[in-house]
Motif scaffolding. Structure first.
Motif, PDB file in Angstrom:
ATOM      1  N   LYS A   1      -1.932  -4.067  -7.673  1.00 17.78           N
ATOM      2  CA  LYS A   1      -1.431  -5.169  -6.838  1.00 17.78           C
ATOM      3  C   LYS A   1      -0.291  -5.875  -7.558  1.00 17.78           C
ATOM      4  CE  LYS A   1      -2.967  -9.504  -4.673  1.00 17.78           C
ATOM      5  NZ  LYS A   1      -2.161 -10.501  -5.380  1.00 17.78           N
TER       6      LYS A   1
ATOM      7  N   GLU B   1       3.697  -6.122  -6.573  1.00 19.90           N
ATOM      8  CA  GLU B   1       4.299  -7.457  -6.437  1.00 19.90           C
ATOM      9  C   GLU B   1       5.511  -7.606  -7.349  1.00 19.90           C
ATOM     10  OE1 GLU B   1       0.408 -10.074  -5.105  1.00 19.90           O
ATOM     11  OE2 GLU B   1       0.840  -9.869  -7.235  1.00 19.90           O
TER      12      GLU B   1
ATOM     13  N   GLU C   1       8.354  -6.107  -5.960  1.00 18.53           N
ATOM     14  CA  GLU C   1       8.677  -6.752  -4.683  1.00 18.53           C
ATOM     15  C   GLU C   1       8.603  -5.730  -3.552  1.00 18.53           C
ATOM     16  OE1 GLU C   1      12.356  -8.903  -5.159  1.00 18.53           O
ATOM     17  OE2 GLU C   1      11.468 -10.227  -6.657  1.00 18.53           O
TER      18      GLU C   1
ATOM     19  N   ARG D   1       5.824  -4.774  -0.959  1.00 18.78           N
ATOM     20  CA  ARG D   1       4.555  -4.896  -0.230  1.00 18.78           C
ATOM     21  C   ARG D   1       4.456  -3.846   0.874  1.00 18.78           C
ATOM     22  NH1 ARG D   1       1.131  -9.064  -0.575  1.00 18.78           N
ATOM     23  NH2 ARG D   1       1.600 -10.664  -2.097  1.00 18.78           N
ATOM     24  N   ASP D   2       5.607  -3.422   1.400  1.00 19.11           N
ATOM     25  CA  ASP D   2       5.632  -2.405   2.448  1.00 19.11           C
ATOM     26  C   ASP D   2       5.582  -1.029   1.806  1.00 19.11           C
ATOM     27  OD1 ASP D   2       5.844  -4.155   4.694  1.00 19.11           O
ATOM     28  OD2 ASP D   2       7.922  -4.513   4.115  1.00 19.11           O
TER      29      ASP D   2
ATOM     30  N   THR E   1       6.180   3.493  -2.411  1.00 17.76           N
ATOM     31  CA  THR E   1       7.069   2.376  -2.098  1.00 17.76           C
ATOM     32  C   THR E   1       8.192   2.933  -1.232  1.00 17.76           C
ATOM     33  OG1 THR E   1       8.445   2.788  -4.040  1.00 17.76           O
ATOM     34  CG2 THR E   1       6.590   1.231  -4.322  1.00 17.76           C
TER      35      THR E   1
ATOM     36  N   ARG F   1       1.248  -2.376   4.933  1.00 18.87           N
ATOM     37  CA  ARG F   1       1.737  -3.523   4.167  1.00 18.87           C
ATOM     38  C   ARG F   1       0.578  -4.080   3.355  1.00 18.87           C
ATOM     39  NH1 ARG F   1       6.017  -6.801   3.871  1.00 18.87           N
ATOM     40  NH2 ARG F   1       5.701  -8.981   3.390  1.00 18.87           N
ATOM     41  N   MET F   2       0.806  -4.260   2.070  1.00 16.25           N
ATOM     42  CA  MET F   2      -0.223  -4.840   1.212  1.00 16.25           C
ATOM     43  C   MET F   2      -0.383  -6.315   1.573  1.00 16.25           C
ATOM     44  SD  MET F   2      -0.457  -5.009  -2.955  1.00 16.25           S
ATOM     45  CE  MET F   2       0.919  -6.152  -3.147  1.00 16.25           C
ATOM     46  N   ASP F   3      -1.626  -6.722   1.832  1.00 13.62           N
ATOM     47  CA  ASP F   3      -1.867  -8.131   2.145  1.00 13.62           C
ATOM     48  C   ASP F   3      -2.003  -8.948   0.859  1.00 13.62           C
ATOM     49  OD1 ASP F   3      -4.509  -7.825   1.212  1.00 13.62           O
ATOM     50  OD2 ASP F   3      -5.374  -7.790   3.226  1.00 13.62           O
ATOM     51  N   ASP F   4      -2.246 -10.240   1.000  1.00 18.10           N
ATOM     52  CA  ASP F   4      -2.313 -11.129  -0.170  1.00 18.10           C
ATOM     53  C   ASP F   4      -3.489 -10.827  -1.098  1.00 18.10           C
ATOM     54  OD1 ASP F   4      -0.015 -12.447   0.619  1.00 18.10           O
ATOM     55  OD2 ASP F   4      -1.099 -14.058   1.654  1.00 18.10           O
TER      56      ASP F   4
END
Length: 160
Positions: free
Chosen positions: A34, A38, A41, A43-44, A59, A95-98
């Protein structure tokens, strides 16, 4: 030689990490992965597979490079066309969530046998790979077939 002090090297996670695909089909990435995404940069992602056994999380730039390779003309275009078809069959943007969760396509989850199950996660050759317990046992058994003379030969070539 002038050094750019603003350049930060982002190191990919090392090792094979345990993780889990939840009942909604989301892979909960280990914290190191994660954080890695991040820092990039990114997330998609594009989640796919070439064999229905090992999921690959790309990525955007990593998938672009792979897609360019698969679409090259040449003598082995037929196999690359088949691999591209498989990648599209199993693939989906995500998409990676929070919380660091990434949805894996339902058909790929079923094929891998990882619905609501533990999995292993590893970064290899620019891609996050994910596989279930059966594949993990196979990969470990194959890896253990390295013979002492093969190891010695690799050490002579530079393995440390």
């Amino acid at each position: 030689m002038e050094e750019n002090l603003n350049t930060v090297r982002i190191r990919a996670p090392r090792g094979i990490f345990p993780a889990r695909v939840d009942d909604k089909g989301r892979l909960k990435l280990p914290a190191a992965f994660k954080s890695f995404l991040e820092q990039l940069e990114e997330r998609d992602v594009f989640v796919s597979s070439f064999d229905g056994r090992i999921a690959r999380i790309y990525t955007g730039p990593a998938w672009d490079k792979t897609e360019t390779y698969l679409n090259q003309s040449g003598d082995d275009f037929e196999i690359r066309e088949k691999l591209y078809h498989l990648s599209m069959h199993y693939g989906a943007d995500s998409r990676m969530d929070d919380q660091g969760r990434i949805l894996i396509n339902s058909e790929l989850r079923r094929e891998m046998g990882v619905e609501n199950s533990p999995v292993k996660v590893m970064f290899f050759d620019g891609v996050i790979q994910v596989w279930g317990d059966a594949v993990d046992q196979e990969k470990l058994a194959v890896a253990k077939t390295v013979q002492p003379d093969q190891l010695k030969n690799e050490e002579r070539k530079g393995l440390r």
